[in-house]
Design an enzyme around this catalytic site. Structure first.
Site, mmCIF file in Angstrom:
data_model
loop_
_atom_site.group_PDB
_atom_site.id
_atom_site.type_symbol
_atom_site.label_atom_id
_atom_site.label_comp_id
_atom_site.label_asym_id
_atom_site.label_seq_id
_atom_site.Cartn_x
_atom_site.Cartn_y
_atom_site.Cartn_z
ATOM 1 C CB ILE A 45 -1.036 -0.072 1.299
ATOM 2 C CG1 ILE A 45 -1.861 -1.322 1.121
ATOM 3 C CG2 ILE A 45 -1.790 1.205 1.179
ATOM 4 C CD1 ILE A 45 -2.773 -1.379 2.290
ATOM 5 C CD GLU A 52 9.816 16.249 0.213
ATOM 6 O OE1 GLU A 52 10.008 17.294 -0.209
ATOM 7 O OE2 GLU A 52 10.311 15.193 -0.296
ATOM 8 C CE LYS A 81 9.205 26.287 6.436
ATOM 9 N NZ LYS A 81 7.832 25.260 6.486
ATOM 10 C CB THR A 347 -0.072 22.896 9.987
ATOM 11 O OG1 THR A 347 -1.132 22.790 8.962
ATOM 12 C CG2 THR A 347 0.228 24.397 10.423
ATOM 13 C CB ILE A 349 4.830 17.080 10.540
ATOM 14 C CG1 ILE A 349 4.774 16.331 9.095
ATOM 15 C CG2 ILE A 349 5.587 16.407 11.436
ATOM 16 C CD1 ILE A 349 6.274 16.312 8.428
HETATM 17 P P1 FAD Z 1 0.304 7.701 5.223
HETATM 18 O O1 FAD Z 1 2.002 8.289 4.969
HETATM 19 O O2 FAD Z 1 -0.425 7.689 3.889
HETATM 20 O O3 FAD Z 1 0.654 6.308 5.884
HETATM 21 C C1 FAD Z 1 -0.527 5.309 5.866
HETATM 22 C C2 FAD Z 1 0.152 4.143 6.281
HETATM 23 O O4 FAD Z 1 -1.032 3.356 6.475
HETATM 24 C C3 FAD Z 1 0.973 3.350 5.439
HETATM 25 O O5 FAD Z 1 1.953 2.759 5.973
HETATM 26 C C4 FAD Z 1 0.146 2.312 4.930
HETATM 27 O O6 FAD Z 1 0.864 1.260 4.448
HETATM 28 C C5 FAD Z 1 -0.521 1.938 6.179
HETATM 29 N N1 FAD Z 1 -2.041 1.573 5.557
HETATM 30 C C6 FAD Z 1 -2.947 2.017 5.253
HETATM 31 N N2 FAD Z 1 -3.985 0.932 4.927
HETATM 32 C C7 FAD Z 1 -3.545 -0.218 5.362
HETATM 33 C C8 FAD Z 1 -3.993 -1.534 5.448
HETATM 34 N N3 FAD Z 1 -5.185 -1.897 4.994
HETATM 35 N N4 FAD Z 1 -3.176 -2.429 6.136
HETATM 36 C C9 FAD Z 1 -2.012 -2.234 6.588
HETATM 37 N N5 FAD Z 1 -1.700 -0.917 6.225
HETATM 38 C C10 FAD Z 1 -2.283 -0.096 5.924
HETATM 39 N N6 FAD Z 1 2.903 17.863 6.234
HETATM 40 C C11 FAD Z 1 3.592 18.583 6.444
HETATM 41 O O7 FAD Z 1 3.775 18.696 7.979
HETATM 42 N N7 FAD Z 1 4.347 19.306 5.845
HETATM 43 C C12 FAD Z 1 4.527 19.568 4.242
HETATM 44 O O8 FAD Z 1 5.137 19.934 3.792
HETATM 45 C C13 FAD Z 1 3.195 18.552 3.830
HETATM 46 N N8 FAD Z 1 3.111 18.459 2.649
HETATM 47 C C14 FAD Z 1 2.122 17.795 1.997
HETATM 48 C C15 FAD Z 1 1.624 17.740 0.675
HETATM 49 C C16 FAD Z 1 0.530 17.105 0.177
HETATM 50 C C17 FAD Z 1 0.272 17.038 -1.179
HETATM 51 C C18 FAD Z 1 -0.164 16.041 1.276
HETATM 52 C C19 FAD Z 1 -0.996 15.186 0.751
HETATM 53 C C20 FAD Z 1 0.227 16.083 2.623
HETATM 54 C C21 FAD Z 1 1.216 16.919 3.092
HETATM 55 N N9 FAD Z 1 1.786 16.749 4.462
HETATM 56 C C22 FAD Z 1 2.525 17.785 4.921
HETATM 57 C C23 FAD Z 1 0.981 15.902 5.223
HETATM 58 C C24 FAD Z 1 2.003 14.721 5.566
HETATM 59 O O9 FAD Z 1 2.161 14.125 4.296
HETATM 60 C C25 FAD Z 1 1.235 13.674 6.526
HETATM 61 O O10 FAD Z 1 0.704 14.407 7.508
HETATM 62 C C26 FAD Z 1 2.284 12.907 6.830
HETATM 63 O O11 FAD Z 1 3.042 12.229 5.740
HETATM 64 C C27 FAD Z 1 1.501 11.682 7.529
HETATM 65 O O12 FAD Z 1 0.815 10.849 6.846
HETATM 66 P P2 FAD Z 1 0.280 9.514 7.487
HETATM 67 O O13 FAD Z 1 1.471 8.751 8.188
HETATM 68 O O14 FAD Z 1 -0.845 9.968 8.398
HETATM 69 O O15 FAD Z 1 -0.262 8.695 6.335
#
Ligand code: FAD
Length: 501
Positions: A45, A52, A81, A347, A349
């Site tokens: 996934i 970043e 930064k 915001t 992170i």
């Molecule tokens: P994800 O990275 O999507 O991780 C989800 C996890 O769940 C993965 O490991 C996946 O494998 C797992 N998972 C999902 N479904 C299943 C399943 N069924 N079974 C097992 N595992 C599963 N934040 C900042 O602070 N600064 C930025 O500059 C910034 N830029 C961004 C730009 C964009 C366009 C976007 C969309 C977001 C941005 N963010 C930024 C936000 C940041 O990317 C997220 O807050 C951060 O990456 C955390 O993501 P997450 O861990 O919640 O989700």
């Protein structure tokens, strides 16, 4: 008095930035107790793969874990930064900088910006930016870590980081595993709930393995596997205020030294970010799909890169808003599963970090006290609302001609923001409310940067002898020039202390 027994089996679903930050912090906090932590993630996934740029609070998080800052930057190919350069946000050809840290330093218990306003409104002082150490260092491409300067007329440099989020998750994974976190690779197929309480008992992987827990943390990203798909929590949609719903992203080669700041450039239907890392730039066009197609957005993005693209562009879809409840039964949402606000002020992170801090402060015992859930939910909702208002401010006061921007300029602001704008315009006052993330200097940077002007300022800045104020303002500007002049170039500083291997 009896000490409650902490929850024992913690299961984190997801191994993106949210999952591994949570695992690392909980592993540290529960170390020496009987609690166990398991994290389930799926390589097939994958993660969202962006995120970043950060804000200064991440430094506190890393310090709390005992992570060496130079090692963190070397391993994540990170840079420093000092703020965000907003290009074209007021109107075409305009720019302003939202710096970290303060402007000058308050005088006689009155915020610095009132003294500045007093002179600015008489045409005797330049824009507020000239009084920011971070802005001056950023635009000169210089950086150094500084000690506090209690006697200077301005405060020392405050900074955050720009880094490869995938590498950060890997870095935290090693950290967490060393502290005993067990990683389970696999795809979760379904969840089992307790018939009476509705609490989640276990999740089942496609391999058939069942993982049981007492507390589940949903870090599954936009899917919100546990909170939305299992517990059916509703989502508060803020698209009417922040309509951007797509981002096309691509990394490109660096062509010059890495700048110590993020750039956000207004485009016809949204805005484009540029985040310089040690080895490449991260780029993305955040846009509203009602005003531009994915193909057009991709073309625009590729036309506006500093160097050659390093991969094919990726498109991500999102909806701005948050879950109605962040902690429901024995499950807590952290990260993208909890909600999303466009990355305009980096915001997300921070919201992860803040949720972790609240979780540790309100750590559940075997009784899963209702009060803790209520406080967690209330505080998180307020936090999202205040950040939302700050983001809307960037769009509200624009003078751009495109339809996307015009619609946003004519939008009715949420009441809290409307009142904040009114207060500033009438009195020059800005107040930080409800522990909100962004303080007075941040609001001022964007208010003034977007062209909003205060008619008045603090009455006690009206002195018969204005030379006193003129002199203080001049001391700030010349002091900043002097300090920045002595700083090394940002890239030299990185090469010396935290260069990636
Ligand atoms: P994800 O990275 O999507 O991780 C989800 C996890 O769940 C993965 O490991 C996946 O494998 C797992 N998972 C999902 N479904 C299943 C399943 N069924 N079974 C097992 N595992 C599963 N934040 C900042 O602070 N600064 C930025 O500059 C910034 N830029 C961004 C730009 C964009 C366009 C976007 C969309 C977001 C941005 N963010 C930024 C936000 C940041 O990317 C997220 O807050 C951060 O990456 C955390 O993501 P997450 O861990 O919640 O989700």
């Amino acid at each position: 008095m009896s000490t409650p027994t902490p929850i024992k089996r913690i299961v984190i679903v997801g191994g993106g930035t949210a999952g591994w930050m949570t695992a690392a912090a909980l592993a540290k906090a529960t170390h020496g107790s009987e609690s166990s932590i398991q994290l389930i993630e799926s390589e097939s996934i994958g993660t969202v793969g962006v995120g970043e740029a950060s804000i200064p609070g991440l430094m506190t998080f890393n310090k709390m874990l005992g992570i060496d800052e130079n090692q963190f930057l070397a391993e994540t190919k990170g840079t420093f930064k000092l703020g965000i350069d907003f290009v074209g946000w007021g109107g075409e050809g305009e720019r302003y900088f939202h710096p970290f840290g303060t402007y000058g330093r308050g005088i006689d218990n009155i915020d610095f910006h009132h003294w500045w306003l007093q002179m600015y409104n008489q045409g005797k002082a330049p824009d507020i930016e000239s009084y920011s150490l971070a802005a001056a260092a950023a635009y000169s491409g210089r950086f150094t870590r500084m000690h506090p300067m209690p006697d200077a007329p301005f405060e020392s440099l405050l900074y955050a980081f720009q880094f490869d989020a995938g590498r950060y998750a890997q870095f935290l994974r090693k950290f967490s595993e060393r502290l005993g976190v067990e990683r389970i690779e696999g795809v979760i197929e379904d969840c089992q709930q307790h018939v009476d309480s509705g609490n989640i008992n276990s999740v089942r992987l496609t391999s058939g393995q069942k993982v049981h827990g007492d507390l589940f943390i949903d870090c599954s990203g936009f899917r919100a596997l546990l909170m939305r798909q299992t517990l059916s929590i509703e989502f508060t949609d803020w698209s009417h205020w922040l309509p951007c719903n797509r981002a096309v992203t691509v990394a490109c080669q660096r062509t010059g030294p890495a700048e110590p700041y993020t750039r956000s450039t207004a485009r016809a239907a949204g805005w484009q970010w540029r985040i310089p890392l040690q080895h490449r730039n991260g780029n993305g066009y955040v846009y509203c799909s009602d005003f531009i197609s994915e193909d057009e957005a991709t073309t625009k993005l590729l036309e506006n890169l500093d160097g050659a693209a390093e991969s094919s562009p990726r498109c991500l879809k999102f909806t701005t808003g948050h879950l109605d409840t962040f902690w429901e039964k024995n499950c807590i949402a952290i990260g993208l599963s909890a909600g999303f606000l466009e990355p305009l002020e980096s915001t997300s992170i921070h919201l992860i970090q803040s949720a972790i801090q609240k979780l540790i402060a309100l750590f559940p015992s075997e009784e899963l006290e209702e009060d803790k859930r209520r406080i967690f939910n209330q505080r998180t909702t307020l936090e999202y609302q205040r950040i939302r208002d700050f983001l809307i401010l960037h769009y509200q006061a624009n003078r751009r001609p495109e339809k996307f921007w015009q619609e946003l300029a004519n939008m009715k602001a949420p009441p809290h923001l409307a009142s904040k704008l009114h207060t500033y315009q009438q009195t020059g006052n800005i107040f930080r409310e409800d522990d909100e993330l962004f303080g007075v200097p941040s609001w001022l940077a964007v208010l003034h940067g977007q062209g909003i002007r205060a008619k008045s300022c603090h009455p006690l800045t009206v002195k018969s002898d204005i030379s006193f104020i003129e002199q203080r303002l001049q001391e700030v500007r010349s002091g900043i020039q002097h300090v920045v002049g002595a700083m090394p170039p940002h890239h030299e500083y990185i090469d010396r202390y935290c260069k990636a291997k």
